[in-house]
Design a protein around this motif. Structure first.
Motif, PDB file in Angstrom:
ATOM      1  N   UNK A   1       0.819  -1.199   0.000  1.00 42.03           N
ATOM      2  CA  UNK A   1       0.000   0.000   0.000  1.00 42.03           C
ATOM      3  C   UNK A   1       0.859   1.258   0.000  1.00 42.03           C
ATOM      4  N   UNK A   2       2.012   1.181   0.657  1.00 38.90           N
ATOM      5  CA  UNK A   2       2.914   2.336   0.703  1.00 38.90           C
ATOM      6  C   UNK A   2       3.667   2.533  -0.604  1.00 38.90           C
ATOM      7  N   UNK A   3       4.088   1.426  -1.235  1.00 33.94           N
ATOM      8  CA  UNK A   3       5.069   1.520  -2.331  1.00 33.94           C
ATOM      9  C   UNK A   3       4.557   1.049  -3.684  1.00 33.94           C
ATOM     10  N   UNK A   4       3.511   0.222  -3.688  1.00 32.85           N
ATOM     11  CA  UNK A   4       3.086  -0.397  -4.937  1.00 32.85           C
ATOM     12  C   UNK A   4       3.927  -1.593  -5.324  1.00 32.85           C
ATOM     13  N   UNK A   5       4.850  -1.996  -4.460  1.00 34.29           N
ATOM     14  CA  UNK A   5       5.708  -3.153  -4.737  1.00 34.29           C
ATOM     15  C   UNK A   5       5.209  -4.349  -3.940  1.00 34.29           C
ATOM     16  N   UNK A   6       4.955  -5.459  -4.650  1.00 33.89           N
ATOM     17  CA  UNK A   6       4.486  -6.681  -4.010  1.00 33.89           C
ATOM     18  C   UNK A   6       5.678  -7.625  -3.859  1.00 33.89           C
ATOM     19  N   UNK A   7       6.069  -7.891  -2.614  1.00 32.84           N
ATOM     20  CA  UNK A   7       7.227  -8.736  -2.332  1.00 32.84           C
ATOM     21  C   UNK A   7       6.730 -10.122  -1.941  1.00 32.84           C
ATOM     22  N   UNK A   8       7.136 -11.128  -2.702  1.00 31.46           N
ATOM     23  CA  UNK A   8       6.688 -12.500  -2.459  1.00 31.46           C
ATOM     24  C   UNK A   8       7.819 -13.385  -1.942  1.00 31.46           C
ATOM     25  N   UNK A   9       8.885 -12.749  -1.505  1.00 31.79           N
ATOM     26  CA  UNK A   9      10.018 -13.514  -0.970  1.00 31.79           C
ATOM     27  C   UNK A   9      10.526 -12.818   0.293  1.00 31.79           C
ATOM     28  N   UNK A  10       9.858 -13.050   1.426  1.00 25.32           N
ATOM     29  CA  UNK A  10      10.318 -12.406   2.658  1.00 25.32           C
ATOM     30  C   UNK A  10      11.647 -12.999   3.104  1.00 25.32           C
ATOM     31  N   UNK A  11      12.449 -12.216   3.882  1.00 24.50           N
ATOM     32  CA  UNK A  11      12.099 -10.905   4.420  1.00 24.50           C
ATOM     33  C   UNK A  11      12.135  -9.807   3.374  1.00 24.50           C
ATOM     34  N   UNK A  12      11.347  -8.769   3.614  1.00 27.08           N
ATOM     35  CA  UNK A  12      11.275  -7.624   2.712  1.00 27.08           C
ATOM     36  C   UNK A  12      12.455  -6.717   3.015  1.00 27.08           C
ATOM     37  N   UNK A  13      13.425  -6.715   2.165  1.00 31.25           N
ATOM     38  CA  UNK A  13      14.659  -5.952   2.392  1.00 31.25           C
ATOM     39  C   UNK A  13      14.650  -4.669   1.564  1.00 31.25           C
ATOM     40  N   UNK A  14      15.562  -3.783   1.908  1.00 31.94           N
ATOM     41  CA  UNK A  14      15.663  -2.519   1.171  1.00 31.94           C
ATOM     42  C   UNK A  14      15.958  -2.769  -0.299  1.00 31.94           C
ATOM     43  N   UNK A  15      16.851  -3.719  -0.595  1.00 26.46           N
ATOM     44  CA  UNK A  15      17.207  -3.962  -1.993  1.00 26.46           C
ATOM     45  C   UNK A  15      16.027  -4.494  -2.798  1.00 26.46           C
ATOM     46  N   UNK A  16      15.102  -5.206  -2.135  1.00 27.48           N
ATOM     47  CA  UNK A  16      13.921  -5.704  -2.847  1.00 27.48           C
ATOM     48  C   UNK A  16      12.980  -4.569  -3.228  1.00 27.48           C
ATOM     49  N   UNK A  17      13.043  -3.469  -2.510  1.00 24.95           N
ATOM     50  CA  UNK A  17      12.134  -2.353  -2.758  1.00 24.95           C
ATOM     51  C   UNK A  17      12.730  -1.287  -3.663  1.00 24.95           C
ATOM     52  N   UNK A  18      14.032  -1.342  -3.910  1.00 26.75           N
ATOM     53  CA  UNK A  18      14.664  -0.302  -4.723  1.00 26.75           C
ATOM     54  C   UNK A  18      14.524  -0.608  -6.207  1.00 26.75           C
TER      55      UNK A  18
END
Length: 731
Positions: free
Chosen positions: A714-731
């Protein structure tokens, strides 16, 4: 009998053992003062698969203080009988020092005994082990799968084909380790053929039965003592090889032996939450009504045991879905065996299902709560049974109101505060209400105090306190006049301290035993011509503050002390018991939650900060609100770890865990934990157990990680399907 006044149950009382813990008087496994104990340190395998070809102990034995080095070359052969009364998975459990085979990196290959811990540690470093190494298989993605366990109802493929909206999602879920504050430790002592161990365990009876089976002893020849457990999260639910190593070493040395695992050894000396690859296909109509779900799960296990957990249940019953298929495949690897970790199975499944439901809601333009409401089942569709109680809709309503859910914009990346992107997310959680047979011994002494004993454990939820609360009210005593003792296999048997079953099982046994004793006292009084209660109907008598009196006439009564003194009774005693109803279940028993999260994500750096969280729980009767809050906070903190921090890194060349320490395997610390609030719906479930509880310790963890992941989307529009959600996954 008249219902007893409830003065302790439901009150926010402090822990009865709190002072012992904060003053250092509570003794954990390694802290017991056992005369003559020497120290043991395990030598771990340096390869991931193969066999030991040589062990050079000369340098170790020459080191001052080193007494002995034991390995497969000189260890005794042990019976290792089958043990149905344990948490051992199917397979052939690891047999320490029985052969030269190496099954995983870190497997015990020798143990060094010394007069000091430092000498034992250095001696272990001097043992030189030669190997015939083989390439280990430790990569979940590159290993052969077992035949699946399958579940099906309806026609999922047809349901998917006809669905107006279809999603096909694959998740990679990292292995997580328990990392309790107290490391696993054992002190073992032999007195002839009698074995006593002081052990960190969540099931003293299970450790007792396993040691009896391993050494071929009668059950009453093994005593297990574990009064305090410094956190467990499931890691103490079976007897690990190091416990056997300590017992072998003690028998061979003829002296008590203390063995404490290092933090590094905790990563391969005990279990872990297994890694998964989880594919979920789901379909719905345009209004969001689910038509089909197809689950495919691949989970790691060891090459020598087949560990499974209840990962199938949420996909079968959490939402109304006419067509469901599931395939659960184990992937044998050259690793040690996984084990249950808080919210086992359900927490893993919830990340996938709840993330997918959020994605479906976004695709349909629906509010995530509204989507869940539209798929609320009328019954447990996996069994056709009615729910005993299910108030998940109320959890949504209360949570949305208290969290301010109306402020959420369903368009991602729309709310911003400076450099921070703000998002709200939520998820549902479920965990089954487990109950098992338990017993508790209750004794009311002539001085008006009571002693209650059961072979239970307390790894942190507050068993000492909650059981004292139940006993105090059932006996009509104050908290300070009741003593509850646990953690000794000499006490009446109880089930494992896990699966949220302790309160329902042990608590119901305590309630039964205390009820019996109170009734004994009342019968003495109403049948005694010298008692003020003579001739009163037993059902009209209650006990409060150690005094029996007529329910509607408090002036008419007498104390336990005067009653027992007049009858020359030193005590009254009873063995309480609880056994779940036999035969087919008539209801589906579960606890539920709705978890809400607000996160802030740095738009430039990708850093995620959880700002606040709320959990709303349908968990039946709450025995102790203060302890419940402690459980909820702990479950949420663990979920933050799963979502943002925790994962195990393995070097697949040799099976070594690269980050086997708390510097590199990250767990949440104070700075990671936000404002947390817990709300418990009033109610009880008397169909589940006499206390009306449904279990809390597991369900508070389930749904936390996906709520955070959904907030990140909801914050970023990025759907992460491989936790943990790291900074590099969001960049």
């Amino acid at each position: 009998m008249s219902p007893q006044p409830q003065a302790a149950v439901g009150a926010p009382l402090s822990r009865v053992d709190g002072r012992l813990k904060v003053t250092g008087q509570a003794l954990y496994a390694a802290e017991h003062d056992v005369e003559g104990a020497v120290h043991a340190v395990i030598v771990d395998s340096g390869i991931g698969r193969g066999r030991v070809t040589s062990i050079d102990t000369r340098a170790a034995l020459a080191h001052p203080g080193v007494l002995r080095v034991i390995s497969h070359r000189d260890a005794p052969k042990l019976p290792y009988r089958d043990n149905a009364g344990s948490n051992n998975p199917p397979g052939r459990r690891l047999r320490v020092f029985q052969d030269d085979q190496v099954l995983f990196h870190g497997q015990p290959v020798a143990v060094v005994l010394a007069t000091t811990l430092e000498a034992a540690q250095h001696g272990a470093s001097l043992v030189k082990v030669g190997y015939a190494a083989e390439p280990p298989s430790t990569d979940l993605n590159d290993a052969k799968r077992d035949e699946p366990t399958n579940y099906a109802r309806g026609d999922a493929e047809a349901g998917l084909r006809s669905a107006a909206v279809r999603l096909d999602l694959t998740y990679h879920l990292a292995r997580n380790h328990h990392n309790p504050m107290e490391p696993h430790a054992t002190i073992a002592r032999w007195d002839g053929d009698q074995l006593t161990v002081w052990d960190k365990t969540q099931w003293v009876v299970g450790t007792q039965t396993e040691l009896a089976a391993v050494f071929g002893l009668p059950l009453d020849s093994v005593r297990v003592i574990s009064p305090f457990v410094g956190g467990g999260f499931g890691s103490g639910l079976r007897c690990w090889p190091h416990v056997v190593v300590a017992a072998v070493a003690a028998r061979e040395a003829g002296r008590p032996v203390k063995l404490v695992l290092s933090r590094k050894q905790m990563y391969f000396g005990t279990g872990f939450r297994p890694a998964y690859e989880y594919r979920l296909r789901l379909g719905s109509d345009r209004r969001g009504r689910l038509t089909a779900m197809a689950h495919e799960m691949d989970a790691e296990t060891s090459s020598y045991e087949k560990f499974t957990e209840s990962i199938l249940a949420p996909g079968q019953m959490l939402y109304s879905t006419p067509n469901v298929t599931q395939a659960y495949r184990l992937v044998p690897l050259d690793v040690n065996t996984p084990l249950y970790m808080r919210g086992p199975g359900h927490a893993t499944a919830s990340f996938v299902i709840e993330s997918a439901m959020d994605e479906l809601a976004h695709t349909l333009g629906l509010d995530p709560i509204e989507l869940r409401r539209r798929n609320e089942p009328a019954e447990d569709e996996s069994s056709g049974l009615p729910f005993s109680t299910r108030r998940l809709r109320e959890c949504y309503t209360v949570g949305a109101r208290e969290f301010g859910w109306h402020r959420r914009d369903r368009r991602p990346r729309t709310r911003r505060e400076g450099d921070w992107l703000i998002g709200l997310g939520m998820a549902a959680g479920v965990y089954d209400t487990a109950r098992m047979a338990a017993q508790a011994r209750v004794r009311l002494d002539a001085d008006g105090t009571a002693l209650v004993e059961a072979a239970a454990s307390d790894m942190g939820p507050g068993t000492y306190t909650s059981q004292t609360q139940v006993a105090a009210d059932a006996l009509g005593l104050t908290m300070r006049t009741v003593t509850f003792r646990l953690g000794d296999s000499l006490f009446p048997p109880t089930p494992p301290h896990g699966g949220s079953m302790t309160m329902a099982s042990v608590g119901s046994a305590v309630l039964d035993g205390c009820d019996q004793v109170r009734r004994q006292a009342i019968q003495l009084a109403v049948g005694d011509p010298e008692s003020p209660l003579y001739g009163v109907a037993a059902g009209d008598v209650v006990v409060r503050g150690g005094r029996l009196h007529v329910k509607r006439d408090q002036a008419r009564g007498e104390t336990y002390r005067s009653l027992l003194a007049r009858h020359n009774r030193s005590h009254l005693e009873a063995l309480g018991s609880f056994t779940p109803p036999s035969g087919p279940e008539r209801h589906s028993f579960n606890a539920y939650n709705a978890t809400f999260a607000e996160v802030a994500v740095d738009a430039t750096l990708g850093l995620v900060r959880v700002r606040r969280m709320l959990g709303v729980y349908d968990a039946g009767r709450i025995i102790s609100p203060k302890l419940a809050d402690s459980q909820a906070i702990g479950g949420i903190v663990g979920g933050i770890g799963t979502a943002l921090l925790e994962h195990t890194v393995t070097d697949h060349r040799d099976g070594r865990i690269v980050n086997a320490n708390l510097a590199d395997y990250l767990v949440p610390v104070n700075a990671d934990v936000p404002d947390v609030k817990a709300i418990y719906l009033d109610g009880e479930d008397r169909d589940a157990d006499p206390l009306g509880v449904k279990g809390l310790g597991e369900v508070v963890h389930v749904g936390v990680a996906p709520a955070i992941a959904n907030a990140v989307f909801n914050a970023t529009g990025r759907r992460i399907r491989e936790p943990p959600i790291t900074a590099e996954a969001l960049l």
